[in-house]
Design a protein around this motif. Structure first.
Motif, PDB file in Angstrom:
ATOM      1  N   TYR A   2       0.832  -1.203   0.000  1.00 55.54           N
ATOM      2  CA  TYR A   2       0.000   0.000   0.000  1.00 55.54           C
ATOM      3  C   TYR A   2       0.866   1.252   0.000  1.00 55.54           C
ATOM      4  N   THR A   3       0.365   2.304  -0.659  1.00 56.34           N
ATOM      5  CA  THR A   3       1.077   3.574  -0.710  1.00 56.34           C
ATOM      6  C   THR A   3       0.789   4.381   0.549  1.00 56.34           C
ATOM      7  N   ARG A   4       1.805   4.971   1.117  1.00 55.41           N
ATOM      8  CA  ARG A   4       1.639   5.839   2.286  1.00 55.41           C
ATOM      9  C   ARG A   4       2.388   7.143   2.042  1.00 55.41           C
ATOM     10  N   TYR A   5       1.858   8.238   2.614  1.00 55.43           N
ATOM     11  CA  TYR A   5       2.551   9.522   2.557  1.00 55.43           C
ATOM     12  C   TYR A   5       3.550   9.586   3.707  1.00 55.43           C
ATOM     13  N   VAL A   6       4.790   9.931   3.375  1.00 55.99           N
ATOM     14  CA  VAL A   6       5.819  10.015   4.414  1.00 55.99           C
ATOM     15  C   VAL A   6       6.456  11.403   4.399  1.00 55.99           C
ATOM     16  N   ASP A   7       6.935  11.829   5.540  1.00 55.08           N
ATOM     17  CA  ASP A   7       7.617  13.108   5.674  1.00 55.08           C
ATOM     18  C   ASP A   7       8.960  13.029   4.941  1.00 55.08           C
ATOM     19  N   SER A   8       9.241  14.024   4.098  1.00 54.24           N
ATOM     20  CA  SER A   8      10.451  13.982   3.276  1.00 54.24           C
ATOM     21  C   SER A   8      11.727  14.095   4.107  1.00 54.24           C
ATOM     22  N   VAL A   9      11.623  14.599   5.334  1.00 59.31           N
ATOM     23  CA  VAL A   9      12.805  14.752   6.173  1.00 59.31           C
ATOM     24  C   VAL A   9      12.940  13.601   7.165  1.00 59.31           C
ATOM     25  N   SER A  10      11.858  13.355   7.939  1.00 55.37           N
ATOM     26  CA  SER A  10      11.939  12.318   8.976  1.00 55.37           C
ATOM     27  C   SER A  10      11.736  10.919   8.410  1.00 55.37           C
ATOM     28  N   GLY A  11      11.035  10.815   7.259  1.00 58.08           N
ATOM     29  CA  GLY A  11      10.748   9.504   6.689  1.00 58.08           C
ATOM     30  C   GLY A  11       9.597   8.798   7.377  1.00 58.08           C
ATOM     31  N   LYS A  12       8.959   9.456   8.344  1.00 56.69           N
ATOM     32  CA  LYS A  12       7.851   8.836   9.087  1.00 56.69           C
ATOM     33  C   LYS A  12       6.532   9.023   8.334  1.00 56.69           C
ATOM     34  N   THR A  13       5.597   8.067   8.532  1.00 54.42           N
ATOM     35  CA  THR A  13       4.280   8.143   7.907  1.00 54.42           C
ATOM     36  C   THR A  13       3.491   9.310   8.482  1.00 54.42           C
ATOM     37  N   VAL A  14       2.829  10.080   7.609  1.00 50.03           N
ATOM     38  CA  VAL A  14       2.019  11.225   8.039  1.00 50.03           C
ATOM     39  C   VAL A  14       0.548  10.806   8.021  1.00 50.03           C
ATOM     40  N   GLU A  15      -0.112  10.927   9.164  1.00 54.13           N
ATOM     41  CA  GLU A  15      -1.519  10.553   9.267  1.00 54.13           C
ATOM     42  C   GLU A  15      -2.385  11.514   8.451  1.00 54.13           C
ATOM     43  N   LYS A  16      -3.573  11.043   8.059  1.00 56.44           N
ATOM     44  CA  LYS A  16      -4.448  11.823   7.178  1.00 56.44           C
ATOM     45  C   LYS A  16      -4.791  13.193   7.767  1.00 56.44           C
ATOM     46  N   ASP A  17      -5.057  13.246   9.081  1.00 62.24           N
ATOM     47  CA  ASP A  17      -5.437  14.518   9.709  1.00 62.24           C
ATOM     48  C   ASP A  17      -4.305  15.541   9.669  1.00 62.24           C
ATOM     49  N   ASP A  18      -3.085  15.079   9.514  1.00 60.20           N
ATOM     50  CA  ASP A  18      -1.932  15.981   9.492  1.00 60.20           C
ATOM     51  C   ASP A  18      -1.504  16.365   8.073  1.00 60.20           C
ATOM     52  N   GLN A  19      -2.211  15.841   7.076  1.00 58.08           N
ATOM     53  CA  GLN A  19      -1.886  16.165   5.688  1.00 58.08           C
ATOM     54  C   GLN A  19      -2.631  17.433   5.270  1.00 58.08           C
ATOM     55  N   ALA A  20      -1.938  18.356   4.618  1.00 59.36           N
ATOM     56  CA  ALA A  20      -2.542  19.621   4.189  1.00 59.36           C
ATOM     57  C   ALA A  20      -2.147  19.925   2.754  1.00 59.36           C
ATOM     58  N   ARG A  21      -3.044  20.596   2.034  1.00 62.88           N
ATOM     59  CA  ARG A  21      -2.743  21.011   0.668  1.00 62.88           C
ATOM     60  C   ARG A  21      -2.067  22.377   0.700  1.00 62.88           C
ATOM     61  N   ALA A  22      -1.065  22.525  -0.152  1.00 63.12           N
ATOM     62  CA  ALA A  22      -0.297  23.765  -0.137  1.00 63.12           C
ATOM     63  C   ALA A  22       0.122  24.153  -1.546  1.00 63.12           C
ATOM     64  N   TYR A  23       0.322  25.442  -1.736  1.00 62.87           N
ATOM     65  CA  TYR A  23       0.785  25.984  -3.020  1.00 62.87           C
ATOM     66  C   TYR A  23       2.235  26.444  -2.845  1.00 62.87           C
ATOM     67  N   GLU A  24       3.096  26.026  -3.761  1.00 65.06           N
ATOM     68  CA  GLU A  24       4.514  26.371  -3.668  1.00 65.06           C
ATOM     69  C   GLU A  24       4.777  27.719  -4.331  1.00 65.06           C
ATOM     70  N   LYS A  25       5.132  28.723  -3.532  1.00 70.64           N
ATOM     71  CA  LYS A  25       5.446  30.061  -4.045  1.00 70.64           C
ATOM     72  C   LYS A  25       6.882  30.147  -4.529  1.00 70.64           C
ATOM     73  N   GLY A  26       7.746  29.396  -3.870  1.00 71.26           N
ATOM     74  CA  GLY A  26       9.152  29.389  -4.225  1.00 71.26           C
ATOM     75  C   GLY A  26       9.808  28.193  -3.578  1.00 71.26           C
ATOM     76  N   GLU A  27      11.109  28.092  -3.681  1.00 71.69           N
ATOM     77  CA  GLU A  27      11.806  26.947  -3.107  1.00 71.69           C
ATOM     78  C   GLU A  27      11.627  26.914  -1.590  1.00 71.69           C
ATOM     79  N   ASP A  28      11.041  25.812  -1.104  1.00 74.78           N
ATOM     80  CA  ASP A  28      10.772  25.619   0.329  1.00 74.78           C
ATOM     81  C   ASP A  28       9.898  26.729   0.911  1.00 74.78           C
ATOM     82  N   ASP A  29       9.046  27.326   0.071  1.00 76.68           N
ATOM     83  CA  ASP A  29       8.145  28.392   0.524  1.00 76.68           C
ATOM     84  C   ASP A  29       6.724  28.032   0.101  1.00 76.68           C
ATOM     85  N   TYR A  30       5.896  27.626   1.040  1.00 75.85           N
ATOM     86  CA  TYR A  30       4.554  27.125   0.743  1.00 75.85           C
ATOM     87  C   TYR A  30       3.482  27.947   1.449  1.00 75.85           C
TER      88      TYR A  30
END
Length: 273
Positions: free
Chosen positions: A45-73
């Motif tokens: 199964y596919t899971r969303y993981v944090d790009s830094v910690s590598g830990k699975t991110v629960e659904k309630d902690d997932q948010a949609r974001a727009y990237e304005k610039g590098e590492d700027d959301y």
């Protein structure tokens, strides 16, 4: 028969009738695959993981974001997205009409069958459909589908109406950017007439057989063979292609050969059909 995807109302000025939308196409018959763990045979199964910690991110902690610039959301909440939607998500209100042949086909996205949802609404539905057909126009409206506001086109089609979702303007590329790469040159009249003859010889009635999926059929054959026989089926050997020792194609010679090899010219039957 597929179940309706959407229920609501079709409105033209003061004329309103309940309708349903059902997708005109389906991928239910396509061969679909699951990913398995080859060692255990269990599904992966596919899971969303944090790009830094590598830990699975629960659904309630997932948010949609727009990237304005590098590492700027900029994070957008559900209420932000709801604020830009249509006030009504249950009505297809035909705001205007356009000549049926004026909508560029590249804007057409997904088709839906529109039918009246109640017997008492059939008369209003039929009148709207027939009036559009008689005037050779399509209706233009807006609708929320899948949580997103879409421009839609209503096209009279036989006993019903087909609703097309339309692609957004920035999704359709400008064809002139590509056509300008094609250089204009004088046309050889003899070769033109030969091409026209080829077209006449090969013209036939439209058939759904033209849009069969040969890859799907071969996949089903392989799947069937794997169920009944162990081991991989042998792939068919491709026939060698005679290139004639040259990669340069003589267009006139190819046209002559094509005309000579036209099956209809040999039998004369296909053209009569």
């Amino acid at each position: 028969m597929a179940r309706p995807y959407w229920k609501g109302f079709l409105k033209l000025s003061l004329v309103t009738c309940p309708i349903t939308l059902t997708p005109a196409t389906t991928e239910g018959e396509k061969v679909k695959f699951h990913t398995l763990n080859r060692k255990t045979g269990e599904r992966i199964y596919t899971r969303y993981v944090d790009s830094v910690s590598g830990k699975t991110v629960e659904k309630d902690d997932q948010a949609r974001a727009y990237e304005k610039g590098e590492d700027d959301y900029v994070v957008l909440e559900e209420e932000d997205l709801d604020a830009v939607q249509l006030e009504s998500t249950r009505t297809v209100d035909i705001a205007q009409f356009a000549p049926a042949d004026s909508v560029d086909w590249t804007f057409l996205d997904s088709p839906y069958f529109v039918v009246p949802d109640a017997e008492v609404s059939e008369e209003a539905f039929i009148i709207i459909r027939e009036a559009m057909a008689n005037e050779h126009v399509v209706g233009l409206a807006s609708l929320v589908l899948g949580g997103r506001e879409r421009a839609v086109m209503l096209q009279p089609w036989e006993n019903g109406i087909v609703l097309w979702t339309l692609r957004f303007g920035d999704e359709v590329r400008d064809e002139n950017e590509y056509w300008k790469e094609v250089e204009e040159a004088p046309v050889d009249k003899k070769m033109l007439s030969m091409i026209e003859q080829l077209i006449k010889d090969r013209t036939t009635k439209w058939s759904e057989a033209f849009v069969k999926d040969p890859v799907q059929d071969r996949l089903l054959d392989i799947i069937k063979s794997k169920k009944t026989h162990k081991g991989k089926p042998k792939p068919a050997e491709a026939e060698p292609v005679d290139t004639g020792g040259s990669n340069v194609i003589d267009l006139m010679a190819a046209l002559k050969k094509s005309l000579e090899a036209t099956p209809e010219k040999e039998t004369g039957k296909s053209r009569r059909r």
